[in-house]
Design an enzyme around this catalytic site. Structure first.
Site, PDB file in Angstrom:
ATOM      1  N   GLY A  40       0.838  -1.195   0.000  1.00  0.00           N
ATOM      2  CA  GLY A  40       0.000   0.000   0.000  1.00  0.00           C
ATOM      3  C   GLY A  40       0.869   1.239   0.000  1.00  0.00           C
ATOM      4  N   GLY A  42       0.692   5.927   0.222  1.00  0.00           N
ATOM      5  CA  GLY A  42      -0.086   7.128   0.469  1.00  0.00           C
ATOM      6  C   GLY A  42       0.800   8.350   0.395  1.00  0.00           C
ATOM      7  N   GLY A  43       0.290   9.468   0.900  1.00  0.00           N
ATOM      8  CA  GLY A  43       1.033  10.709   0.818  1.00  0.00           C
ATOM      9  C   GLY A  43       2.289  10.720   1.665  1.00  0.00           C
ATOM     10  N   MET A  44       2.332   9.891   2.714  1.00  0.00           N
ATOM     11  CA  MET A  44       3.482   9.883   3.611  1.00  0.00           C
ATOM     12  C   MET A  44       4.563   8.918   3.153  1.00  0.00           C
ATOM     13  SD  MET A  44       2.623  11.950   6.185  1.00  0.00           S
ATOM     14  CE  MET A  44       3.416  11.419   7.685  1.00  0.00           C
ATOM     15  N   GLY A  45       4.164   7.814   2.568  1.00  0.00           N
ATOM     16  CA  GLY A  45       5.143   6.804   2.189  1.00  0.00           C
ATOM     17  C   GLY A  45       4.469   5.550   1.670  1.00  0.00           C
ATOM     18  N   ALA A  46       5.181   4.441   1.717  1.00  0.00           N
ATOM     19  CA  ALA A  46       4.660   3.173   1.202  1.00  0.00           C
ATOM     20  C   ALA A  46       5.025   2.055   2.171  1.00  0.00           C
ATOM     21  CB  ALA A  46       5.231   2.889  -0.189  1.00  0.00           C
ATOM     22  N   VAL A  47       4.231   0.981   2.090  1.00  0.00           N
ATOM     23  CA  VAL A  47       4.479  -0.208   2.911  1.00  0.00           C
ATOM     24  C   VAL A  47       4.749  -1.377   1.960  1.00  0.00           C
ATOM     25  CG1 VAL A  47       3.586  -1.757   4.675  1.00  0.00           C
ATOM     26  CG2 VAL A  47       2.938   0.664   4.700  1.00  0.00           C
ATOM     27  N   LYS A  62       7.963  -0.118   6.300  1.00  0.00           N
ATOM     28  CA  LYS A  62       7.381   1.190   5.999  1.00  0.00           C
ATOM     29  C   LYS A  62       8.513   2.118   5.572  1.00  0.00           C
ATOM     30  CE  LYS A  62       3.749   2.530   8.703  1.00  0.00           C
ATOM     31  NZ  LYS A  62       3.081   2.958   9.960  1.00  0.00           N
ATOM     32  N   ASP A 156      -4.757   6.074  18.469  1.00  0.00           N
ATOM     33  CA  ASP A 156      -5.469   5.837  17.206  1.00  0.00           C
ATOM     34  C   ASP A 156      -5.937   4.386  17.141  1.00  0.00           C
ATOM     35  OD1 ASP A 156      -6.601   6.657  14.826  1.00  0.00           O
ATOM     36  OD2 ASP A 156      -4.818   6.239  13.639  1.00  0.00           O
TER      37      ASP A 156
END
Length: 658
Positions: A40, A42-47, A62, A156
Site C-alpha cells: 500500500g 499514500g502521501g506519507m510513504g509506502a508499505v 514502511k 489511534d
C-alpha cells in the site's frame, strides 16, 4: 480561569507534498531486505512486503517518501513509532525490529509481518458473538496494559489497526498495529534520545480518528491511557451491536457527539439484541465522558474480560457469574449512583460502624462459601474478594468466617486493605451509601423493586428521599422514573439524562408510558428545563422522541407558539433525524424539500415508508393552482407528467387505512 483552546486538526500529519518516490519492488534495502511486493502507499510513504535475505524471514517495511524528510515533525513521529513498537515487546503487538536511513535520505521501519484479517474486515460481516468479542477485547486490553505500563498511549486505536491472525489453535489472535501517532515518553524509554527530542503534541491539536476519539482527545486536551480505553469501548460497542455509538457524515459534528452525547443503549440501536447487562455495563463504563469515571488501568479491564470469558463458557449466565463480574467491575472505577453508592464525599466512619460492617461481611462470606461448590469452582468466590485477599486458601477463609474469636484478624486484614487501596476503589463506609457486603453484588438485586407505599412516601418527602431510595433499588423502573422527574424539575435538569437512559435500557416501553411522557412534556414550560427536554427527545427517546417533536411542531399536540417554533427547529437537527423512523424521515423530506422535481424523486420512498404524515404533504400536491400571478399557475406541474403521485397516495392510504 483559562478557556479550553479551540481544537485544531494538525496539518503536520499529512503535509501537502506529492510523493515522487518510485516503487522499490525488487530492490535490496540496507543490504539485507529484499523488497517483494508493495502492500500500500499514500502521501506519507509506502508499505512493502520484504524478506530478510540472511535470516530468510518475511517482514513488513514502511518507507517514508524522501520529500517527507523535509518535515521535522513527520520524521520525529516516524522515529517515535519505531521506538514504541520496539520497546513494547508483547505477543499482541506487532513488533519493530529495525530502523534506518536510506541513501536517498528517506527513513524505513521494519515491522513484524502480520498476515490475517483486520477487525474492520471482520466487522463487515455484522455483529459478532459475545464470546468472540470478549476473547478479542481481552487481548486488546492486554496489549494496552503493556503499552500503558511504558507510558505509551496509542491514540489511534480502531478496527483498522487491529489484526486477527491464526496462532496455534486460536483463529482470533490479536495483533495491535500502527503506533504512528502514539504518545511516547521518549525520556523514560531512552535518556539519550530524550535529550534530543521535544514534545510534538501542542495543546489544541487533535490527533486520531474522530469515530474513536475520547472526548478529551477531541477537545485537543492532554490524554493518557484512559483515551485508549474509550476507543476500546467504541470498538466493543461496534463488535457487539454492528455499528458505532456515534455516527455522522461531518467529522466536526461527530467530534461534538463524542464530547456531549451519551452513547445509546444497545437495545435502542439493536432491539433484538440480548446480552447479559454486565457486558453492556462494562462497555458503557469505558465510554464515560469524563476520563475520571472510566477504568484507569487496562489490567483491570483485562481481569473483567477474563471473568466474563470464563463464565460465558458455561451453559447459562448464573447469579454466581453476575456476582463475579460485578465484584471485578467495582475495582475498575469510582462508584456510580447506579451501583447504589452515594456520590457525595464519604464521612469518616466510626470504629463501631466499621466493625459492624466487617462482621456482616464475614457472615455473608461464610454463607457464600457453604453454599458454593468451592472445590469445583474456587475462582468464583475468590473473584468477588478484594485483590489482596484472593490468594488465601479456602480452609483459611472457612476458619476465619466460622470463629467469632477470629473477628479481630478480619478487622486487621480489612484495615490493611483499606490503607493499600486507592481511594477511588474503596467501599464507602457511611450509613447512607453502604449498599451491601463486598461479596454481595448489587446486580444480584437487579429485580428488586420498592414497595409502592414506600415510593409514594419518598415522593411526598422530596427529591432527597427519592435519591436515597435509588441507592436501595437502582434497577427499579418506578424509582428511576421518579428520580428522573425530580432531577428534570430541579436545579440541574441535565442530570436527569443518565437516569432516563438507565430507565429505557431496563424497560424500553417506558418511552411510550403516558405518565413518563407527561412528566417530560410538562417540563417544556420551564425555561430552565426546555433545552434538556428537546435533547432527551432528539437523542435519548428512540424513534418516539422525534415523533413527539414533530407533533409539537406541526399541531398534532397542543402547545404554545414559542414551543412549537422551538420544536420546528429541533426536528431539523441532525440528532433528531438520526433517531427518526423511516416514516418520519420521508414526511420531513416531503415537507422541507421545496422544488417539484425534488419532491417527485421522493415518491418511491414515500410509497414504501410513508404514513398519514406523508399523506398530508402528498395530498397538497394534487392542487393544480397556487403559484404565479394571482395564484393561477400550477405549483407542482411535474407531478402531472405521470400517475406516480396518485398511485403513491393510494398505496399509503390502503396501507394505513387513511
Amino acid at each position: 480561569m483559562h478557556d479550553t483552546p479551540e481544537p485544531q486538526v494538525s496539518e503536520q500529519q499529512e503535509p501537502d507534498v506529492r510523493p515522487s518516490m518510485s516503487s522499490l519492488v525488487g530492490e535490496l534495502l540496507s543490504g539485507r531486505y529484499r523488497i517483494e511486493a508493495e502492500l500500500g502507499s499514500g502521501g506519507m510513504g509506502a508499505v512493502y512486503r520484504a524478506e530478510h535475505t540472511l535470516m530468510r524471514k518475511r517482514v513488513a517495511i514502511k518507507v517514508l517518501h524522501p520529500e517527507m524528510t523535509q518535515h521535522t515533525e513527520v520524521v520525529e513521529r516516524f522515529e517515535r513509532e519505531a521506538m514504541a513498537a520496539a520497546h513494547i515487546e508483547h505477543p499482541n503487538v506487532a513488533a519493530a525490529t529495525d530502523f534506518g536511513k536510506l541513501e536517498n535520505g528517506s527513513f524505513f521501519l521494519v515491522l513484524e509481518y502480520v498476515e490475517g484479517a483486520s477487525l474492520r474486515d471482520v466487522l463487515q460481516q455484522g455483529p459478532m458473538h459475545p464470546r468472540r468479542v470478549i476473547h478479542i477485547g481481552k487481548q486488546i486490553a492486554t496489549a494496552l496494559a503493556r503499552a500503558h505500563g511504558l507510558g505509551i498511549v496509542h491514540r489511534d486505536l480502531k478496527p483498522e489497526n487491529i489484526m486477527l491472525v491464526s496462532r496455534d489453535t486460536d483463529p482470533d489472535f490479536v495483533k495491535v498495529l500502527d503506533f504512528g501517532i502514539a504518545k511516547v515518553p521518549v525520556s523514560q524509554i531512552s535518556k539519550e534520545a530524550g535529550k534530543q527530542h521535544k514534545t510534538l503534541t501542542k495543546v489544541g491539536m487533535v490527533y486520531g480518528t474522530p469515530e474513536y476519539m475520547a472526548p478529551e482527545q477531541a477537545l485537543g486536551q492532554d490524554v493518557d491511557a484512559r483515551a485508549d480505553l474509550y476507543a476500546l469501548g467504541v470498538i466493543l460497542y461496534e463488535m457487539l451491536v454492528g455499528r458505532r455509538p456515534f455516527e455522522a457524515d461531518n467529522p466536526v459534528a461527530l467530534l461534538g457527539m463524542q464530547v456531549t452525547q451519551p452513547p445509546p443503549a444497545f437495545r435502542q440501536v439493536a432491539p433484538g439484541l440480548h446480552l447479559p447487562q454486565e457486558i453492556e455495563a462494562i462497555v458503557m463504563e469505558l465510554l464515560e465522558k469524563e476520563a475520571a469515571r472510566r477504568p484507569s488501568d487496562a489490567k483491570q479491564v483485562r481481569d473483567v474480560f477474563e471473568i466474563l470469558e470464563q463464565n460465558l463458557d458455561t451453559s447459562s449466565w448464573t447469579e454466581d457469574a453476575r456476582s463475579n463480574v460485578s465484584a471485578a467491575m467495582s475495582l475498575t472505577h469510582a462508584p456510580t449512583v447506579f451501583e447504589g453508592i452515594a456520590s457525595a464525599k464519604p464521612r469518616a466512619p466510626s470504629i463501631a460502624s466499621v466493625m459492624a460492617r466487617i462482621s456482616a461481611w464475614s457472615s455473608q462470606l461464610a454463607q457464600t462459601l457453604r453454599a458454593a461448590d468451592a472445590q469445583a469452582q474456587p475462582h468464583r468466590w475468590q473473584a468477588a474478594l478484594p485483590a489482596p485477599l484472593r490468594t488465601l486458601k479456602l480452609s483459611v477463609w472457612l476458619g476465619l468466617a466460622a470463629g467469632v474469636g477470629m473477628l479481630a484478624l478480619i478487622v486487621v486484614i480489612g484495615i490493611v486493605w483499606w490503607v493499600r487501596t486507592p481511594s477511588t476503589v474503596k467501599p464507602v463506609f457511611d450509613e447512607t451509601s453502604w449498599a451491601s457486603p463486598p461479596v454481595a453484588s448489587s446486580m444480584q438485586n437487579a429485580s428488586a423493586t420498592a414497595d409502592p407505599q414506600q415510593l409514594e412516601k419518598a415522593v411526598k418527602a422530596g427529591s432527597e428521599s427519592i435519591e436515597q431510595l435509588l441507592t436501595q433499588f437502582p434497577n427499579d423502573p418506578a424509582v428511576l422514573a421518579q428520580v428522573a422527574k425530580a432531577r428534570l424539575g430541579g436545579a440541574s435538569p441535565d442530570t436527569c439524562i443518565e437516569v432516563y437512559d438507565k430507565l429505557f435500557s431496563l424497560d424500553p416501553e417506558k418511552r411510550k408510558d403516558n405518565a413518563v411522557l407527561e412528566d417530560v412534556l410538562g417540563a417544556l414550560t420551564k425555561p430552565s428545563s426546555q433545552e434538556v427536554v428537546f435533547s432527551l427527545l432528539e437523542s435519548h427517546w428512540g424513534t418516539e422522541g422525534p415523533d413527539l417533536i414533530h407533533d409539537l411542531a406541526f399541531g398534532k399536540r397542543t402547545t404554545t407558539a414559542a414551543i412549537a417554533s422551538r420544536a420546528a427547529k429541533s426536528i431539523k437537527s441532525e440528532a433528531a433525524r438520526k433517531n427518526a423512523s423511516p416514516a418520519l424521515l420521508i414526511a420531513l423530506d416531503l415537507r422541507f424539500n421545496g422544488g417539484c422535481q425534488a419532491k417527485h424523486r421522493l415518491l418511491d420512498r414515500a410509497r414504501e415508508h410513508g404514513d398519514e404524515r406523508s399523506l398530508t404533504q402528498l395530498r397538497g400536491l394534487l392542487h393544480a393552482k397556487g403559484c404565479g400571478f394571482l395564484g393561477l399557475s400550477d405549483c407542482w406541474k411535474c407531478m402531472r407528467a405521470d400517475r406516480k403521485l396518485n398511485d403513491t397516495i393510494k398505496a399509503i392510504s390502503e396501507r394505513t387505512k387513511q
